[in-house]
Design an enzyme around this catalytic site. Structure first.
Site, PDB file in Angstrom:
ATOM      1  N   SER A   8       0.820  -1.225   0.000  1.00 21.58           N
ATOM      2  CA  SER A   8       0.000   0.000   0.000  1.00 21.58           C
ATOM      3  C   SER A   8       0.844   1.261   0.000  1.00 21.58           C
ATOM      4  CB  SER A   8      -0.901  -0.001   1.235  1.00 21.58           C
ATOM      5  OG  SER A   8      -0.091   0.071   2.398  1.00 21.58           O
ATOM      6  N   ASP A  57      -2.883  -8.705   7.677  1.00 18.22           N
ATOM      7  CA  ASP A  57      -2.074  -8.158   8.766  1.00 18.22           C
ATOM      8  C   ASP A  57      -1.034  -9.228   9.073  1.00 18.22           C
ATOM      9  OD1 ASP A  57      -0.926  -7.396  11.134  1.00 18.22           O
ATOM     10  OD2 ASP A  57      -2.803  -6.836  12.121  1.00 18.22           O
ATOM     11  N   SER A 135      15.110  -7.074   3.441  1.00 16.98           N
ATOM     12  CA  SER A 135      15.822  -6.861   4.706  1.00 16.98           C
ATOM     13  C   SER A 135      16.216  -5.385   4.760  1.00 16.98           C
ATOM     14  CB  SER A 135      17.027  -7.803   4.745  1.00 16.98           C
ATOM     15  OG  SER A 135      17.845  -7.534   5.848  1.00 16.98           O
ATOM     16  N   TYR A 149      14.988  -2.624  15.606  1.00 19.92           N
ATOM     17  CA  TYR A 149      14.747  -2.708  14.157  1.00 19.92           C
ATOM     18  C   TYR A 149      15.870  -3.522  13.512  1.00 19.92           C
ATOM     19  CZ  TYR A 149      14.261  -1.454   9.263  1.00 19.92           C
ATOM     20  OH  TYR A 149      14.136  -1.523   7.888  1.00 19.92           O
ATOM     21  N   LYS A 153      15.862  -7.301  11.589  1.00 19.83           N
ATOM     22  CA  LYS A 153      16.350  -7.530  10.221  1.00 19.83           C
ATOM     23  C   LYS A 153      17.524  -8.513  10.220  1.00 19.83           C
ATOM     24  CE  LYS A 153      13.506  -4.898   7.819  1.00 19.83           C
ATOM     25  NZ  LYS A 153      12.550  -5.454   6.871  1.00 19.83           N
TER      26      LYS A 153
HETATM   27  N1  LIG Z   1      12.486   3.211   3.835  1.00 15.43           N
HETATM   28  C1  LIG Z   1      13.704   2.801   4.146  1.00 15.43           C
HETATM   29  O1  LIG Z   1      14.634   3.624   4.329  1.00 15.43           O
HETATM   30  C2  LIG Z   1      14.005   1.321   4.248  1.00 15.43           C
HETATM   31  C3  LIG Z   1      15.348   0.924   4.276  1.00 15.43           C
HETATM   32  C4  LIG Z   1      15.650  -0.426   4.368  1.00 15.43           C
HETATM   33  C5  LIG Z   1      14.637  -1.365   4.431  1.00 15.43           C
HETATM   34  N2  LIG Z   1      13.326  -0.958   4.414  1.00 15.43           N
HETATM   35  C6  LIG Z   1      12.286  -1.999   4.490  1.00 15.43           C
HETATM   36  O2  LIG Z   1      11.434  -1.915   3.374  1.00 15.43           O
HETATM   37  C7  LIG Z   1      10.161  -2.484   3.695  1.00 15.43           C
HETATM   38  C8  LIG Z   1       9.056  -1.570   3.209  1.00 15.43           C
HETATM   39  O3  LIG Z   1       9.114  -0.360   3.931  1.00 15.43           O
HETATM   40  P1  LIG Z   1       8.860   1.076   3.263  1.00 15.43           P
HETATM   41  O4  LIG Z   1      10.088   1.854   3.448  1.00 15.43           O
HETATM   42  O5  LIG Z   1       8.260   0.953   1.940  1.00 15.43           O
HETATM   43  O6  LIG Z   1       7.806   1.668   4.340  1.00 15.43           O
HETATM   44  P2  LIG Z   1       6.267   2.140   4.202  1.00 15.43           P
HETATM   45  O7  LIG Z   1       6.146   3.112   3.107  1.00 15.43           O
HETATM   46  O8  LIG Z   1       5.891   2.557   5.582  1.00 15.43           O
HETATM   47  O9  LIG Z   1       5.494   0.792   3.807  1.00 15.43           O
HETATM   48  C9  LIG Z   1       5.358  -0.261   4.727  1.00 15.43           C
HETATM   49  C10 LIG Z   1       4.346  -1.259   4.212  1.00 15.43           C
HETATM   50  O10 LIG Z   1       4.273  -2.325   5.164  1.00 15.43           O
HETATM   51  C11 LIG Z   1       2.925  -2.535   5.495  1.00 15.43           C
HETATM   52  N3  LIG Z   1       2.769  -2.957   6.892  1.00 15.43           N
HETATM   53  C12 LIG Z   1       3.243  -2.383   8.004  1.00 15.43           C
HETATM   54  N4  LIG Z   1       2.868  -3.073   9.086  1.00 15.43           N
HETATM   55  C13 LIG Z   1       2.134  -4.119   8.630  1.00 15.43           C
HETATM   56  C14 LIG Z   1       1.446  -5.199   9.250  1.00 15.43           C
HETATM   57  N5  LIG Z   1       1.409  -5.378  10.583  1.00 15.43           N
HETATM   58  N6  LIG Z   1       0.805  -6.109   8.467  1.00 15.43           N
HETATM   59  C15 LIG Z   1       0.803  -5.951   7.126  1.00 15.43           C
HETATM   60  N7  LIG Z   1       1.411  -4.940   6.487  1.00 15.43           N
HETATM   61  C16 LIG Z   1       2.060  -4.042   7.244  1.00 15.43           C
HETATM   62  C17 LIG Z   1       2.190  -1.235   5.241  1.00 15.43           C
HETATM   63  O11 LIG Z   1       0.859  -1.554   4.847  1.00 15.43           O
HETATM   64  P3  LIG Z   1      -0.479  -1.108   5.648  1.00 15.43           P
HETATM   65  O12 LIG Z   1      -0.077  -0.030   6.616  1.00 15.43           O
HETATM   66  O13 LIG Z   1      -1.378  -0.626   4.545  1.00 15.43           O
HETATM   67  O14 LIG Z   1      -0.944  -2.347   6.272  1.00 15.43           O
HETATM   68  C18 LIG Z   1       2.963  -0.671   4.058  1.00 15.43           C
HETATM   69  O15 LIG Z   1       2.397  -1.099   2.842  1.00 15.43           O
HETATM   70  C19 LIG Z   1      10.169  -2.719   5.208  1.00 15.43           C
HETATM   71  O16 LIG Z   1      10.404  -4.084   5.470  1.00 15.43           O
HETATM   72  C20 LIG Z   1      11.347  -1.873   5.674  1.00 15.43           C
HETATM   73  O17 LIG Z   1      11.914  -2.376   6.851  1.00 15.43           O
HETATM   74  C21 LIG Z   1      12.985   0.369   4.325  1.00 15.43           C
END
Ligand SMILES: NC(=O)c1ccc[n+]([C@@H]2O[C@H](COP(=O)([O-])OP(=O)(O)OC[C@H]3O[C@@H](n4cnc5c(N)ncnc54)[C@H](OP(=O)(O)O)[C@@H]3O)[C@@H](O)[C@H]2O)c1
Length: 273
Positions: A8, A57, A135, A149, A153
């Site tokens: 999303s 979820d 990750s 966090y 990971k």
């Molecule tokens: N952004 C960064 O700098 C970064 C860096 C390294 C790794 N990551 C990783 O990339 C992945 C995606 O993160 P993002 O940066 O795209 O963040 P984001 O924009 O906040 O997206 C997170 C997604 O995870 C879903 N989510 C959160 N909690 C959930 C739950 N309990 N059940 C089901 N879905 C859930 C949310 O969907 P709903 O809220 O609609 O359920 C949303 O679609 C994560 O694993 C994060 O750790 C991010």
């Protein structure tokens, strides 16, 4: 057919759109999606790709099983699972409560594990499948005030490394994608530990460090850079165990391998403490 958790927002949403435009059939999950997939459907007339959003979820086993069953009923197979749903909790190790630490693991580690366990019987029956776990660079280098966090990971990395051996005989491939700072909804969704307030002895350092983290994320790479790497891993017959996103982060992780630990610790300390 590709199933992407957390589609999303941010990396998941961008990857789902990117793959749809390449002609893939995508099921994306969100806690907010309606049950009716016809309402939550987008498609690309040119390539025939589609994206259907379904509710899930990842912290709830029943919700995970329902979502997987919906996909199996509609499609009969899942070729690729992208475990992307995740969130972050910030605070010093002392300030983050046990309950908050559990929540962090429940989303990032157990959430990933729940979905993988629900999909494995189908992939084994199929005799093929690919699991891509999102990750983080934080899954290789831990930085202050996001110990939980990072730990969650690190745990995902350990899970994927072992699973790779176990499921290879069934034709299932497993790999990790490690993004660095990426501009997504992650920053806004980050939960701050309740005790990380003015009363905390860590307050000033924590606040400075968090501001730095948030700034780095908001000036970070576009999520499309991660989507492209995920696409590459889908196309690769034998994806490597881990792929870091971006030259800058590849270099940092290479330096972690070759530099004495004390030097890396100094650099991280200067930046985040
Ligand atoms: N952004 C960064 O700098 C970064 C860096 C390294 C790794 N990551 C990783 O990339 C992945 C995606 O993160 P993002 O940066 O795209 O963040 P984001 O924009 O906040 O997206 C997170 C997604 O995870 C879903 N989510 C959160 N909690 C959930 C739950 N309990 N059940 C089901 N879905 C859930 C949310 O969907 P709903 O809220 O609609 O359920 C949303 O679609 C994560 O694993 C994060 O750790 C991010």
């Amino acid at each position: 057919m590709v199933l992407i958790t957390g589609a999303s927002s941010g990396i998941g949403k961008t990857t789902a759109d990117y793959l749809m435009k390449k002609g893939f059939h995508i099921y994306g999950t969100s806690r907010k999606a309606l049950g009716n997939i016809e309402v939550n459907e987008a498609s690309d007339a040119l390539t025939g790709g589609f994206l259907r959003m379904i509710p899930m979820d990842v912290t709830n086993e029943e919700s995970v099983d329902n979502a997987i069953n919906t996909v199996i009923e509609k499609e009969g197979h899942i070729d690729v699972l992208v475990c992307n749903a995740g969130a972050g909790i910030a605070g010093s190790v002392e300030d983050v409560s046990m309950e908050e630490a559990r929540t962090q693991f429940d989303i990032n580690f157990f959430g990933t594990l729940r979905v993988i366990k629900a999909v494995l019987p189908l992939m084994r029956d199929q005799g093929y499948g690919k699991i891509i776990a999102v990750s983080s660079v934080a899954g290789v280098i831990s930085i202050p005030y996001q110990a939980h966090y990072s730990s969650s990971k690190y745990a995902v990395e350990g899970l994927a490394e072992a699973l790779r051996y176990e499921v290879a005989p069934f034709g299932i491939k497993v790999c990790l994608v490690e993004p660095g700072d990426t501009k997504t909804g992650f920053t806004k969704s980050r939960i701050t530990a309740q005790k990380a307030n003015r009363e905390s002895p860590y307050y000033e350092r924590f606040t400075r460090s968090l501001a730095r983290m948030e700034k780095d994320e908001q000036n970070g790479a576009s999520p499309i850079s991660v989507a492209r790497v995920i696409y590459k891993m889908i196309k690769k017959k034998n994806p490597p165990v881990r792929t870091t996103v971006g030259l800058q982060y590849k270099t940092i992780l290479f330096l972690k391998k070759i530099l004495p630990g004390s030097i890396l610790e100094k650099v991280v300390g200067l930046l985040y403490n």
